[in-house]
Write a protein that holds these residues in place. Sequence first.
Motif, PDB file in Angstrom:
ATOM      1  N   ASP A 134      29.943  25.479  13.945  1.00 21.45           N
ATOM      2  CA  ASP A 134      30.167  24.425  14.947  1.00 21.45           C
ATOM      3  C   ASP A 134      29.307  24.619  16.191  1.00 21.45           C
ATOM      4  O   ASP A 134      29.188  23.708  17.006  1.00 21.45           O
ATOM      5  N   LEU A 135      28.732  25.800  16.352  1.00 18.13           N
ATOM      6  CA  LEU A 135      27.848  26.053  17.496  1.00 18.13           C
ATOM      7  C   LEU A 135      26.472  25.460  17.155  1.00 18.13           C
ATOM      8  O   LEU A 135      25.564  26.157  16.720  1.00 18.13           O
ATOM      9  N   ASP A 136      26.349  24.156  17.352  1.00 15.73           N
ATOM     10  CA  ASP A 136      25.121  23.456  16.980  1.00 15.73           C
ATOM     11  C   ASP A 136      24.124  23.428  18.138  1.00 15.73           C
ATOM     12  O   ASP A 136      24.387  23.971  19.217  1.00 15.73           O
ATOM     13  N   ASP A 137      22.980  22.794  17.910  1.00 11.98           N
ATOM     14  CA  ASP A 137      21.929  22.740  18.932  1.00 11.98           C
ATOM     15  C   ASP A 137      22.404  22.081  20.215  1.00 11.98           C
ATOM     16  O   ASP A 137      22.013  22.496  21.306  1.00 11.98           O
ATOM     17  N   GLU A 138      23.243  21.065  20.100  1.00 13.96           N
ATOM     18  CA  GLU A 138      23.756  20.377  21.278  1.00 13.96           C
ATOM     19  C   GLU A 138      24.571  21.328  22.156  1.00 13.96           C
ATOM     20  O   GLU A 138      24.357  21.434  23.358  1.00 13.96           O
ATOM     21  N   ILE A 139      25.494  22.052  21.537  1.00 16.26           N
ATOM     22  CA  ILE A 139      26.330  22.980  22.303  1.00 16.26           C
ATOM     23  C   ILE A 139      25.489  24.135  22.838  1.00 16.26           C
ATOM     24  O   ILE A 139      25.667  24.557  23.982  1.00 16.26           O
ATOM     25  N   ARG A 140      24.560  24.637  22.041  1.00 19.91           N
ATOM     26  CA  ARG A 140      23.675  25.696  22.547  1.00 19.91           C
ATOM     27  C   ARG A 140      22.889  25.206  23.767  1.00 19.91           C
ATOM     28  O   ARG A 140      22.695  25.950  24.729  1.00 19.91           O
ATOM     29  N   PRO A 148      31.170  13.117  21.808  1.00 13.18           N
ATOM     30  CA  PRO A 148      32.332  13.381  20.938  1.00 13.18           C
ATOM     31  C   PRO A 148      32.681  14.868  20.804  1.00 13.18           C
ATOM     32  O   PRO A 148      33.835  15.205  20.530  1.00 13.18           O
ATOM     33  N   ARG A 149      31.728  15.769  21.009  1.00 13.93           N
ATOM     34  CA  ARG A 149      32.020  17.209  20.914  1.00 13.93           C
ATOM     35  C   ARG A 149      32.848  17.711  22.096  1.00 13.93           C
ATOM     36  O   ARG A 149      33.457  18.765  22.023  1.00 13.93           O
ATOM     37  N   ILE A 150      32.837  16.985  23.201  1.00 11.00           N
ATOM     38  CA  ILE A 150      33.648  17.359  24.363  1.00 11.00           C
ATOM     39  C   ILE A 150      35.063  16.865  24.083  1.00 11.00           C
ATOM     40  O   ILE A 150      35.314  15.669  24.010  1.00 11.00           O
ATOM     41  N   THR A 151      35.989  17.813  23.921  1.00  7.12           N
ATOM     42  CA  THR A 151      37.315  17.475  23.410  1.00  7.12           C
ATOM     43  C   THR A 151      38.391  17.321  24.481  1.00  7.12           C
ATOM     44  O   THR A 151      39.478  16.863  24.165  1.00  7.12           O
TER      45      THR A 151
END
Length: 113
Positions: free
Chosen positions: A95-101, A71-74
């Motif tokens: 919004d720069l969470d562990d997943e995006i990092r 869902p974070r991939i927009t």
Amino acid sequence: MTLEEYFSTGPEREQPIFDAVMQHMATVGPVHVEPVSVGIFLKRSRSFAELRPMQRWVALSFSLPRTVSHPRITRRVVTYHGRFFHVANLRDEDDLDDEIRGWLTEAYLNSPE
């Protein structure tokens, strides 16, 4: 263009997001930062991620050797020469969470030195 010149004209939310990204990247490895009129490119020998200001967020795009469906991939994932380009929208540095990092780390590690 210097970072100072770049940030002097953009929205205020942009620099805290950039700072959060760079704080993470400092734990991964050396990054060449190239501010241009449309955003900031993060590079090793070539770009592995970009930060582009939009009306209500900063679009973080990155290249991976695989497709991420989350869902974070927009935006629709775009394939180019065996690489998959993804975009996540960041409204603020939280919004720069562990997943995006994790995806940024993977993009960096899969980019040529």
